[in-house]
Design a protein around this motif. Structure first.
Motif, PDB file in Angstrom:
ATOM      1  N   GLN A 228       0.842  -1.195   0.000  1.00 49.42           N
ATOM      2  CA  GLN A 228       0.000   0.000   0.000  1.00 49.42           C
ATOM      3  C   GLN A 228       0.877   1.245   0.000  1.00 49.42           C
ATOM      4  OE1 GLN A 228      -2.487  -0.697   3.514  1.00 49.42           O
ATOM      5  NE2 GLN A 228      -4.185  -1.227   2.154  1.00 49.42           N
ATOM      6  N   TYR A 229       0.460   2.255  -0.767  1.00 47.20           N
ATOM      7  CA  TYR A 229       1.178   3.530  -0.839  1.00 47.20           C
ATOM      8  C   TYR A 229       0.431   4.513   0.048  1.00 47.20           C
ATOM      9  CZ  TYR A 229       3.820   7.342  -3.036  1.00 47.20           C
ATOM     10  OH  TYR A 229       4.656   8.418  -3.278  1.00 47.20           O
ATOM     11  N   VAL A 230       1.041   4.894   1.179  1.00 44.90           N
ATOM     12  CA  VAL A 230       0.323   5.653   2.201  1.00 44.90           C
ATOM     13  C   VAL A 230       1.146   6.858   2.661  1.00 44.90           C
ATOM     14  CG1 VAL A 230      -0.922   3.620   3.046  1.00 44.90           C
ATOM     15  CG2 VAL A 230       1.291   4.219   4.052  1.00 44.90           C
ATOM     16  N   LEU A 231       0.461   7.818   3.286  1.00 45.70           N
ATOM     17  CA  LEU A 231       1.110   8.982   3.879  1.00 45.70           C
ATOM     18  C   LEU A 231       1.177   8.766   5.382  1.00 45.70           C
ATOM     19  CD1 LEU A 231       2.245  11.866   3.429  1.00 45.70           C
ATOM     20  CD2 LEU A 231      -0.077  12.723   3.852  1.00 45.70           C
ATOM     21  N   ARG A 232       2.403   8.681   5.920  1.00 43.60           N
ATOM     22  CA  ARG A 232       2.604   8.492   7.358  1.00 43.60           C
ATOM     23  C   ARG A 232       3.603   9.526   7.861  1.00 43.60           C
ATOM     24  NH1 ARG A 232       2.117   2.779   8.470  1.00 43.60           N
ATOM     25  NH2 ARG A 232       0.080   2.148   7.642  1.00 43.60           N
ATOM     26  N   ASP A 233       3.261  10.213   8.940  1.00 43.44           N
ATOM     27  CA  ASP A 233       4.174  11.184   9.547  1.00 43.44           C
ATOM     28  C   ASP A 233       4.703  12.182   8.519  1.00 43.44           C
ATOM     29  OD1 ASP A 233       3.922   9.852  12.037  1.00 43.44           O
ATOM     30  OD2 ASP A 233       5.451   8.399  11.411  1.00 43.44           O
TER      31      ASP A 233
ATOM     32  N   GLN B 282       5.436  10.071   2.263  1.00 41.48           N
ATOM     33  CA  GLN B 282       4.838   9.000   1.463  1.00 41.48           C
ATOM     34  C   GLN B 282       5.665   7.732   1.644  1.00 41.48           C
ATOM     35  OE1 GLN B 282       1.458  10.841  -0.001  1.00 41.48           O
ATOM     36  NE2 GLN B 282       2.096   8.730  -0.298  1.00 41.48           N
ATOM     37  N   GLN B 283       4.984   6.613   1.883  1.00 39.87           N
ATOM     38  CA  GLN B 283       5.667   5.349   2.130  1.00 39.87           C
ATOM     39  C   GLN B 283       4.936   4.207   1.440  1.00 39.87           C
ATOM     40  OE1 GLN B 283       6.587   4.642   6.333  1.00 39.87           O
ATOM     41  NE2 GLN B 283       6.107   6.777   6.783  1.00 39.87           N
ATOM     42  N   TRP B 284       5.726   3.181   1.095  1.00 40.92           N
ATOM     43  CA  TRP B 284       5.152   1.909   0.668  1.00 40.92           C
ATOM     44  C   TRP B 284       5.168   0.988   1.884  1.00 40.92           C
ATOM     45  CZ3 TRP B 284       9.006   4.047  -2.642  1.00 40.92           C
ATOM     46  CH2 TRP B 284       8.553   4.439  -3.917  1.00 40.92           C
ATOM     47  N   CYS B 285       4.027   0.455   2.270  1.00 36.84           N
ATOM     48  CA  CYS B 285       3.954  -0.420   3.438  1.00 36.84           C
ATOM     49  C   CYS B 285       3.325  -1.757   3.057  1.00 36.84           C
ATOM     50  CB  CYS B 285       3.139   0.229   4.555  1.00 36.84           C
ATOM     51  SG  CYS B 285       3.935   1.687   5.296  1.00 36.84           S
ATOM     52  N   VAL B 286       3.795  -2.811   3.729  1.00 34.75           N
ATOM     53  CA  VAL B 286       3.247  -4.143   3.486  1.00 34.75           C
ATOM     54  C   VAL B 286       3.211  -4.885   4.818  1.00 34.75           C
ATOM     55  CG1 VAL B 286       5.512  -5.171   2.957  1.00 34.75           C
ATOM     56  CG2 VAL B 286       3.424  -6.195   2.017  1.00 34.75           C
ATOM     57  N   ASN B 287       2.163  -5.674   5.027  1.00 36.15           N
ATOM     58  CA  ASN B 287       2.030  -6.441   6.262  1.00 36.15           C
ATOM     59  C   ASN B 287       2.990  -7.624   6.264  1.00 36.15           C
ATOM     60  OD1 ASN B 287      -0.005  -4.835   7.373  1.00 36.15           O
ATOM     61  ND2 ASN B 287      -1.623  -5.973   6.332  1.00 36.15           N
TER      62      ASN B 287
END
Length: 202
Positions: A138-143, A146-151
């Motif tokens: 998932q491409y998300v906005l954190r802090d 923009q980041q790519w995150c995966v479980n």
């Protein structure tokens, strides 16, 4: 956990693309002093992550290398099971031969230095971006970033999108011992070469 995209940009370089099967296997007629490094290499598992490095000769006859690093993130911390994310770069890196030298290199944090014969390589790449792909990424906005995150099995693995990065030129080198490949980089603060990544032939 947040993964560092810088891990992909090692002293021996890397980039998108690769070479033909003949280039990867090595051409017996090749005169490149770096031909022994051709092939696919992998690092040890490091908490879900493993680095792959494909080394081929450039097709322009220059004797330079074309190196393609890829980061793989596994669902399990011991790097078993499915790969849930793959990291790469948008541009190819060229490794230009720069002679050989004997260097004392520490191969482990608390070990005494080992004298290695290093094929020095200067890696260069045009301006580039990092990329991460995978069915569940998932491409998300954190802090504010923009980041790519995966479980993964104990939480999630995230990698920052650093946007377009400037073209670097990095002094480094390669040293081969049996199936062990050591990449080294020049530490600009200390003025000496240090271990970057330890790979084994895949």
């Amino acid at each position: 956990m947040v993964g560092s995209t810088a891990a992909l940009l090692t002293g021996c370089g890397g980039g998108g693309g690769g070479g033909s099967a003949q280039q990867l296997a090595g051409d017996s007629g090749s005169t490149s002093p770096l031909a022994a490094y051709l092939g696919t290499w992998q690092s040890a598992c490091d908490n879900h992550d493993r680095q792959l490095l494909v080394i081929a000769l450039k097709s322009d006859g220059s004797g330079s290398l074309e190196l393609t690093p890829t980061g793989e993130t596994y669902f399990k911390a011991d790097c078993t099971g499915p790969v849930v994310a793959t990291d790469g770069m948008s541009a190819k890196i060229t490794g230009k031969p720069d002679g050989t030298a004997d260097m004392p290199i520490k191969l482990a944090e608390n070990a005494a230095a080992t004298n290695l014969r290093v094929d020095k390589v200067t890696s260069s790449v045009p301006a580039y971006t990092f990329q991460r792909s995978g069915a569940t990424v998932q491409y998300v906005l954190r802090d504010g970033k923009q980041q790519w995150c995966v479980n993964v099995d104990n939480g999630e693995s995230c990698m920052w999108d650093e946007g377009m990065l400037p073209a670097p030129s990095i002094p480094g080198g390669l040293s081969l011992h049996g199936n062990d490949l050591y990449s080294v980089v020049l530490d600009p603060k200390k003025g000496v070469y240090v271990l970057d990544v330890h790979y084994v032939k895949k």
